[in-house]
Design an enzyme around this catalytic site. Structure first.
Site, PDB file in Angstrom:
ATOM      1  N   SER A   1      -1.914 -13.296  -4.312  1.00 54.78           N
ATOM      2  CA  SER A   1      -0.575 -13.820  -4.064  1.00 54.78           C
ATOM      3  C   SER A   1      -0.364 -15.054  -4.934  1.00 54.78           C
ATOM      4  O   SER A   1      -1.316 -15.781  -5.233  1.00 54.78           O
ATOM      5  CB  SER A   1      -0.443 -14.206  -2.594  1.00 54.78           C
ATOM      6  OG  SER A   1       0.637 -15.085  -2.404  1.00 54.78           O
TER       7      SER A   1
ATOM      8  N   ASP B   1      10.488 -26.932   3.377  1.00 50.81           N
ATOM      9  CA  ASP B   1      10.887 -26.181   2.179  1.00 50.81           C
ATOM     10  C   ASP B   1       9.735 -25.372   1.591  1.00 50.81           C
ATOM     11  O   ASP B   1       9.941 -24.379   0.903  1.00 50.81           O
ATOM     12  CB  ASP B   1      11.379 -27.150   1.093  1.00 50.81           C
ATOM     13  CG  ASP B   1      12.882 -27.391   1.168  1.00 50.81           C
ATOM     14  OD1 ASP B   1      13.581 -26.552   1.765  1.00 50.81           O
ATOM     15  OD2 ASP B   1      13.332 -28.410   0.630  1.00 50.81           O
TER      16      ASP B   1
ATOM     17  N   HIS C   1       8.831 -13.023   5.495  1.00 46.96           N
ATOM     18  CA  HIS C   1       9.122 -13.878   4.349  1.00 46.96           C
ATOM     19  C   HIS C   1      10.629 -14.109   4.259  1.00 46.96           C
ATOM     20  O   HIS C   1      11.422 -13.490   4.968  1.00 46.96           O
ATOM     21  CB  HIS C   1       8.598 -13.230   3.069  1.00 46.96           C
ATOM     22  CG  HIS C   1       7.109 -13.223   2.971  1.00 46.96           C
ATOM     23  ND1 HIS C   1       6.350 -12.136   3.343  1.00 46.96           N
ATOM     24  CD2 HIS C   1       6.234 -14.170   2.555  1.00 46.96           C
ATOM     25  CE1 HIS C   1       5.063 -12.416   3.154  1.00 46.96           C
ATOM     26  NE2 HIS C   1       4.968 -13.639   2.684  1.00 46.96           N
TER      27      HIS C   1
ATOM     28  N   GLY D   1       0.806  -1.217   0.000  1.00 46.34           N
ATOM     29  CA  GLY D   1       0.000   0.000   0.000  1.00 46.34           C
ATOM     30  C   GLY D   1       0.838   1.265   0.000  1.00 46.34           C
ATOM     31  O   GLY D   1       0.539   2.236  -0.715  1.00 46.34           O
TER      32      GLY D   1
ATOM     33  N   CYS E   1       0.734 -17.742  -4.078  1.00 36.32           N
ATOM     34  CA  CYS E   1       0.489 -18.991  -3.340  1.00 36.32           C
ATOM     35  C   CYS E   1      -0.903 -19.556  -3.626  1.00 36.32           C
ATOM     36  O   CYS E   1      -1.238 -20.630  -3.146  1.00 36.32           O
ATOM     37  CB  CYS E   1       0.672 -18.777  -1.853  1.00 36.32           C
ATOM     38  SG  CYS E   1      -0.656 -17.841  -1.083  1.00 36.32           S
TER      39      CYS E   1
ATOM     40  N   TYR F   1      -4.526 -19.028   3.925  1.00 32.08           N
ATOM     41  CA  TYR F   1      -4.293 -17.733   3.263  1.00 32.08           C
ATOM     42  C   TYR F   1      -4.623 -17.825   1.775  1.00 32.08           C
ATOM     43  O   TYR F   1      -5.296 -16.956   1.207  1.00 32.08           O
ATOM     44  CB  TYR F   1      -2.835 -17.317   3.461  1.00 32.08           C
ATOM     45  CG  TYR F   1      -2.440 -16.049   2.761  1.00 32.08           C
ATOM     46  CD1 TYR F   1      -2.864 -14.807   3.232  1.00 32.08           C
ATOM     47  CD2 TYR F   1      -1.623 -16.072   1.635  1.00 32.08           C
ATOM     48  CE1 TYR F   1      -2.490 -13.631   2.594  1.00 32.08           C
ATOM     49  CE2 TYR F   1      -1.245 -14.906   1.001  1.00 32.08           C
ATOM     50  CZ  TYR F   1      -1.675 -13.686   1.478  1.00 32.08           C
ATOM     51  OH  TYR F   1      -1.308 -12.525   0.843  1.00 32.08           O
TER      52      TYR F   1
END
Length: 309
Positions: A108, A270, A180, A17, A110, A137
């Site tokens: 994202s 991982d 992250h 943002g 993911c 998420y």
């Protein structure tokens, strides 16, 4: 968007943002509506409704979200699905009710299946099972994409979605418990350097490959898409190249100037083996990332030295 358009950036204090706000201001957009979490709790449906009824922004960048790395995603699973669903449900619905001209929802990478073909194309969504560590998420973000598509279908809303790859840059989270991989490694190498530690421990085997996009490039892409993208289907935003975690660690080690040893803790997860986005569609529109990874990490480390450590 015109220069005097009323623009709401949700999550303007976060990494994404704040980058969007910097980009908009650099382009001459000054009529920005910004609210801190204390001023407007996006989890509060009544508060969000009152905000949209009162302010009536014309354009919305939905960059507010609960985010974190693999440890945070796996530890706070309930919070990650609840808070992200609640934020996006409230903002998207009341953007529709108040007549917002266009909204950009940020997801994202993911969202893609754990073993999706590489590079991942937009059509690979929902073609396989998700990575378990960040499934809550990812499901929330998939719901946000589908909500924008549904509001486009039923109500004719110009609500678009962009799926960025792994991000880094100013205002990133450097907390080792919730960050992250890239900011975590910056902090680990910096602390090991100043404390003269003989080695740095890195989670996993070092073999997973990740793609990294500087947040200022993402902000540039967001403004570009708000101006030029008019499709219901979400669009990938990335650089189209990836690097192994081991190679990334070596790059950060060089930039920080740490001379000790790297040790990989293979008892730690991982995550997804590879997450490379196919960015052909956004390239075809005329947008490409500009900041090389090494230069971007160097700028981020300089920011960390000024603002964090």
């Amino acid at each position: 968007m015109d220069r005097d358009s009323k623009i709401y950036v949700a999550g303007h204090r976060g990494m994404v943002g704040s980058a969007i706000v910097r980009r908009l201001r650099r382009e001459g957009y000054e009529n920005l509506v910004l609210r801190t979490r204390q001023e407007l709790d996006l989890l509060d449906q009544a508060a969000v409704r009152a905000f949209f009824e009162r302010e009536r922004p014309e354009y919305v960048f939905l960059a507010a979200a609960k985010v974190g790395g693999i440890l945070a995603n796996n530890t706070y699973r309930a919070q990650f699905i609840y808070e992200n669903l609640q934020i996006q449900n409230n903002v998207i619905h009341y953007a529709y009710e108040s007549g917002v001209k266009k909204l950009l929802f940020l997801g994202s990478s993911c969202i893609y299946p754990k073993f999706a073909p590489q590079p991942m194309k937009e059509e690979h969504l929902l073609t396989g099972t998700l990575e378990p560590t960040n499934e809550p998420y990812a499901i929330a973000k998939i719901a946000g994409i589908k909500m924008c598509e549904a509001y486009w279908d039923q109500y004719g809303c110009r609500f678009i979605s962009a799926m960025p790859t792994n991000l880094y840059g100013p205002n990133d989270n450097f907390d080792l418990q919730t960050s992250h991989v890239l900011p975590a490694l910056i902090r680990k190498f910096h602390e090991a350097k100043v404390q003269h530690r003989p080695f740095v421990e890195i989670w996993g085997t070092g073999t997973p490959r990740r793609e990294f996009l500087h947040v200022d490039d993402l902000a540039d892409a967001c403004v570009f898409l708000m101006q030029h993208y008019e499709e219901k289907q979400f669009i990938n935003v990335g650089v189209g190249e990836d690097i192994s975690i081991k190679e990334l660690a070596g790059l950060i080690q060089e930039i920080v100037g740490y001379e000790g040893e790297l040790r990989f803790d293979t008892s730690k997860p991982d995550g997804t083996p590879r997450k490379l986005l196919d960015v052909q569609r956004i390239h075809a529109l005329g947008w490409k990332a500009k900041i090389p990874l090494k230069e971007g990490i160097r700028m981020t480390y300089e920011w960390f030295l000024r603002e964090v450590q």
